[in-house]
Design an enzyme around this catalytic site. Structure first.
Site, PDB file in Angstrom:
ATOM      1  N   ILE A  39       1.412 -31.602  -4.514  1.00 60.77           N
ATOM      2  CA  ILE A  39      -0.042 -31.533  -4.362  1.00 60.77           C
ATOM      3  C   ILE A  39      -0.494 -30.161  -3.859  1.00 60.77           C
ATOM      4  CG2 ILE A  39      -0.035 -32.516  -2.022  1.00 60.77           C
ATOM      5  CD1 ILE A  39      -2.727 -32.891  -4.806  1.00 60.77           C
ATOM      6  N   GLY A  46       1.747 -40.072  -6.839  1.00 64.16           N
ATOM      7  CA  GLY A  46       0.773 -40.274  -5.770  1.00 64.16           C
ATOM      8  C   GLY A  46       0.384 -38.953  -5.149  1.00 64.16           C
ATOM      9  N   GLU A  47       0.038 -38.977  -3.884  1.00 60.95           N
ATOM     10  CA  GLU A  47      -0.389 -37.828  -3.083  1.00 60.95           C
ATOM     11  C   GLU A  47      -1.527 -37.020  -3.718  1.00 60.95           C
ATOM     12  OE1 GLU A  47       2.868 -34.230  -3.906  1.00 60.95           O
ATOM     13  OE2 GLU A  47       3.542 -35.954  -2.716  1.00 60.95           O
ATOM     14  N   GLY A  48      -2.264 -37.644  -4.644  1.00 57.92           N
ATOM     15  CA  GLY A  48      -3.400 -36.976  -5.277  1.00 57.92           C
ATOM     16  C   GLY A  48      -3.028 -36.076  -6.428  1.00 57.92           C
TER      17      GLY A  48
END
Length: 317
Positions: free
Chosen positions: A88, A286-288
């Site tokens: 990210i 995940g994690e944006g």
């Protein structure tokens, strides 16, 4: 409830129709520019300040053996985010987004939702307030992500509670659960669904958790008040967001979905929300991360919208 400026959107549509291209030839890029125009209240929306927020939390249901990684990994990954070492971080750099990492009581996991409520309603509201406070009022768009070992199990429970279906309809491998571990994950969600029958968004978050999901909800509501469009990430982020539709079916009107995750439940979750993801890249980190890549597409949409010449300006036609 709406803050969408239809006049601004109509003016943006007129501009799109007069740019030096066949009408509609930029497809979703045109739709995204018009969406941004309506929510930002201007026919020429910009993205000078993109804010990315990753919320992190820990979950008591991890004790049920539903993930191959220990809860300590959550804190280790938060350190990695803050040291610029994660995916990210790199994506935010190229997408021109300012990353903020908000860890919520990592030393105090939520309770195991198979044995009782994951949180009290007071804890839910506190986490939602933290999420709301994290939103920068000066942002032109807010991108949301999460980190939390065990939170794909929480997401499956949230999705099933809000949208219906069996545990096995929503549970996927997450960070790599297979075989007996995947069956334990399904069993945990099924037990939670049998134990809890929440009716409101706060009750749902209290029943299943987690703090990062509640913070995501708080951030979404605050962004709506500020008329800031939101870019949602994958299955976990979208499952948290879906909880808000329990109180208001239009709660996510200002939200875009950055990508469709490889996590099995995400596609049906997106369909239930009536939205179309911007990208499909088989991501499941995940994690944006998927939302961050989608910000690049949004930047392209606004660059074309604002920078292209109209036929009149180019002396064509």
């Amino acid at each position: 409830m709406t803050n969408f400026d239809q006049d601004a959107a109509d003016a943006a549509q007129v501009r799109q129709d007069n740019l030096t291209k066949p009408q509609g030839s930029l497809g979703r890029l045109e739709e995204l520019a018009i969406f941004m125009a309506g929510w930002r209240g201007t026919s020429r929306p910009v993205m000078d300040h993109a804010q990315a927020i990753v919320f992190a939390g820990n979950h008591g249901v991890v004790a049920r053996g539903i993930t191959p990684f220990p809860a300590a990994v959550t804190e280790a990954m938060v350190r990695n985010f803050r040291n610029d070492g994660a995916a990210i971080n790199q994506i935010c750099t190229v997408a021109g987004a300012e990353l903020q990492v908000v860890a919520l009581d990592l030393d105090r996991p939520t309770a195991d939702f198979t044995a009782g409520p994951a949180m009290t309603e007071a804890e839910v509201r506190q986490a939602m307030a933290i999420g709301a406070d994290a939103v920068d009022p000066a942002a032109d768009v807010v991108m949301l992500g999460e980190m939390g070992i065990g939170n794909s199990t929480v997401a499956a429970a949230l999705a099933a509670s809000v949208l219906g279906g069996r545990a096995e309809d929503w549970v996927g491998p997450g960070t790599g659960a297979q075989g007996a571990m995947l069956q334990a994950k399904i069993a945990a969600v099924a037990e939670g669904l049998a134990l809890h029958v929440p009716r409101t968004a706060v009750e749902t978050l209290a029943a299943f958790g987690g703090r990062e999901q509640a913070a995501i909800c708080g951030a979404i509501l605050k962004a709506r008040d500020l008329r800031i469009p939101v870019m949602l990430d994958g299955f976990i982020c979208c499952a948290a967001a879906a909880v808000l539709t329990r109180d208001d079916p239009q709660a996510l009107d200002h939200c875009m979905i950055g990508h469709v995750s490889a996590e099995p439940g995400h596609r049906q979750l997106i369909a239930a929300l009536g939205k179309q993801p911007i990208l499909s890249l088989d991501m499941r980190l995940g994690e944006g991360s998927g939302a961050g890549v989608a910000l690049l597409v949004l930047r392209a949409a606004l660059a074309c919208h604002n920078g292209m010449a109209t036929f009149a300006e180019a002396g064509i036609g």
